[in-house]
Design a protein around this motif. Sequence first.
Motif, short mmCIF file in Angstrom:
data_model
loop_
_atom_site.label_atom_id
_atom_site.label_comp_id
_atom_site.label_asym_id
_atom_site.label_seq_id
_atom_site.Cartn_x
_atom_site.Cartn_y
_atom_site.Cartn_z
N LYS A 51 0.84 -1.19 0.00
CA LYS A 51 0.00 0.00 0.00
C LYS A 51 0.88 1.25 0.00
O LYS A 51 1.99 1.24 0.54
CB LYS A 51 -0.90 0.02 1.24
CG LYS A 51 -1.98 -1.07 1.24
CD LYS A 51 -2.86 -0.95 2.48
CE LYS A 51 -3.95 -2.02 2.48
NZ LYS A 51 -4.83 -1.90 3.68
N VAL A 52 0.31 2.33 -0.61
CA VAL A 52 1.02 3.61 -0.66
C VAL A 52 0.23 4.62 0.16
O VAL A 52 -0.99 4.73 0.02
CB VAL A 52 1.17 4.10 -2.12
CG1 VAL A 52 1.96 5.42 -2.15
CG2 VAL A 52 1.85 3.06 -2.97
N PHE A 53 0.93 5.36 1.02
CA PHE A 53 0.29 6.36 1.86
C PHE A 53 0.96 7.72 1.61
O PHE A 53 2.19 7.81 1.57
CB PHE A 53 0.43 6.01 3.34
CG PHE A 53 -0.29 4.75 3.74
CD1 PHE A 53 -1.60 4.80 4.18
CD2 PHE A 53 0.35 3.52 3.66
CE1 PHE A 53 -2.27 3.64 4.56
CE2 PHE A 53 -0.31 2.36 4.03
CZ PHE A 53 -1.62 2.41 4.48
N SER A 54 0.12 8.74 1.43
CA SER A 54 0.65 10.09 1.35
C SER A 54 0.88 10.60 2.77
O SER A 54 0.16 10.22 3.70
CB SER A 54 -0.33 11.02 0.62
OG SER A 54 -1.49 11.21 1.41
N ARG A 55 1.89 11.43 2.95
CA ARG A 55 2.23 11.97 4.26
C ARG A 55 2.22 13.49 4.17
O ARG A 55 2.98 14.08 3.40
CB ARG A 55 3.60 11.47 4.71
CG ARG A 55 3.63 9.97 5.01
CD ARG A 55 5.07 9.48 5.20
NE ARG A 55 5.80 10.24 6.19
CZ ARG A 55 5.73 10.04 7.52
NH1 ARG A 55 4.97 9.07 7.99
NH2 ARG A 55 6.43 10.79 8.36
N LYS A 56 1.32 14.12 4.95
CA LYS A 56 1.21 15.58 4.93
C LYS A 56 1.29 16.13 6.35
O LYS A 56 0.74 15.53 7.29
CB LYS A 56 -0.11 16.01 4.29
CG LYS A 56 -0.20 15.65 2.80
CD LYS A 56 -1.48 16.16 2.18
CE LYS A 56 -1.54 15.83 0.69
NZ LYS A 56 -2.76 16.34 0.04
N GLU A 57 1.95 17.25 6.45
CA GLU A 57 2.10 17.89 7.76
C GLU A 57 0.91 18.79 8.05
O GLU A 57 0.43 19.52 7.17
CB GLU A 57 3.40 18.71 7.79
CG GLU A 57 3.66 19.37 9.14
CD GLU A 57 4.91 20.24 9.12
OE1 GLU A 57 5.24 20.81 10.17
OE2 GLU A 57 5.55 20.34 8.04
N LEU A 93 2.32 18.75 0.23
CA LEU A 93 3.08 18.35 1.42
C LEU A 93 2.39 18.73 2.73
O LEU A 93 2.82 18.26 3.80
CB LEU A 93 4.49 18.97 1.39
CG LEU A 93 5.34 18.67 0.15
CD1 LEU A 93 6.66 19.44 0.22
CD2 LEU A 93 5.60 17.19 0.02
N GLN A 94 1.36 19.55 2.64
CA GLN A 94 0.73 20.07 3.85
C GLN A 94 -0.79 19.89 3.80
O GLN A 94 -1.38 19.80 2.72
CB GLN A 94 1.07 21.56 4.04
CG GLN A 94 2.56 21.83 4.19
CD GLN A 94 2.88 23.32 4.15
OE1 GLN A 94 2.17 24.10 3.50
NE2 GLN A 94 3.94 23.71 4.85
N ILE A 95 -1.40 19.89 4.99
CA ILE A 95 -2.85 19.83 5.13
C ILE A 95 -3.25 20.78 6.25
O ILE A 95 -2.53 20.90 7.26
CB ILE A 95 -3.33 18.38 5.43
CG1 ILE A 95 -4.86 18.32 5.43
CG2 ILE A 95 -2.75 17.86 6.72
CD1 ILE A 95 -5.39 16.88 5.56
N SER A 96 -4.38 21.47 6.04
CA SER A 96 -4.80 22.44 7.05
C SER A 96 -5.28 21.73 8.30
O SER A 96 -5.70 20.56 8.27
CB SER A 96 -5.93 23.32 6.48
OG SER A 96 -7.10 22.53 6.29
N LEU A 97 -5.22 22.45 9.42
CA LEU A 97 -5.67 21.88 10.68
C LEU A 97 -7.15 21.52 10.63
O LEU A 97 -7.57 20.48 11.15
CB LEU A 97 -5.39 22.89 11.82
CG LEU A 97 -5.82 22.47 13.23
CD1 LEU A 97 -5.08 21.20 13.66
CD2 LEU A 97 -5.57 23.61 14.21
#
Length: 386
Positions: A57-63, A73-77
């Motif tokens: 499986k592939v998972f995206s990682r966002k801060e 690369l980022q996701i809002s709170l």
Amino acid sequence: MSSELLDALNALEQQKGISREILVEAIEAALVTAYKRNFNQAQNVRVDFNQETGEIKVFSRKEVVEEVEDPRLQISLEEARKINSVYEPGDIVEQEVTPRNFGRIAAQTAKQVVTQRVREAERSVIYEEFVDRTDDIVNGIIERRDARNIYINLGKVEAALPLNEQIPGEEYKPQQRIRVYITKVEKTTRGPQIIVSRTHPGLLRRLFEMEVPEIYEGIVEIKSIAREAGDRSKISVYAHDPEVDAVGACVGTKGARVQAIVNELNGEKIDIVEWSEDPVVFVANALSPSKVLDVIVNEEEKSTTVIVPDYQLSLAIGKRGQNARLAAKLTGWKIDIKSESDARELGIYPNENSPFIEIESDNQEEEPSFDPIDYDLYQDVDGDEE
């Protein structure tokens, strides 16, 4: 693909000794690259390889951030808390993004990684095996040659015998068995590179260790070696047991031991002399088979003046100065050889402090009491003039 990959990993771990964890880490890293390359994704992702089921499986990682600047690369709170209310700024949110047709790409990538890792592991095993054998003798079979090297099959790997490590005049034929001395083992992109020699003094040392049990057991010690490969060598030995004849042990019964080494080196002549911490005695021994009347030592310049009978001068010097040159290399002392007549004219002989003989007359035919051991079996005692 999952079961086949797991079976392959199990087989590699058992047969090649490659750690399963190392293979899995390599596959996961390669799949990340394959995902980004094939799906034009620049986002931060993680690949999870389930070692029990083989599922990938592939998972995206966002801060998680207050204000998004790069959505890859980022996701809002706010968006993160819709997924899970416990997220805080700085946390990492993972979401599965496995493409539908990723299985085919994953299988191909995994195969490439496994093949590469197997090759690297085999090379590493070979490198570790032979790097531990540096400064040792190995047996091989001559396979081929080019303008610079002769290539020797050592079983798992091929070694190179450079031109400057070949004995002058020695013939090397394909399929010929040969003993060589490993001088260098290096890692390269194409696997370990092994350099071997037939001229290195270490080859002579190892041959004596193999032929003379007293050396192998440490009773007799090889102190120094001077070698002109293919022609002549000198070796100094010392017995730690006073009841053991160091030179005799190396020569063997009827010269059998040293003759075996001479045969291995295709007739290279070998002088075996007894080592002494006294430079006077050691230098005299090193000039064997020549007779020595006296040795005058200059400690400051680490040099010696050796007086020999007139009829022994050419023998002491040797053809093209070889005997004197090898003696100097063997002892580490500079050696200046003078005939008895010249020494008398210079007033440096006879010497009343000579440890060899007390001269009481001008009879130049008188034999010295010092008599270096002379084994005609393996020494080329020729007195040809220079």
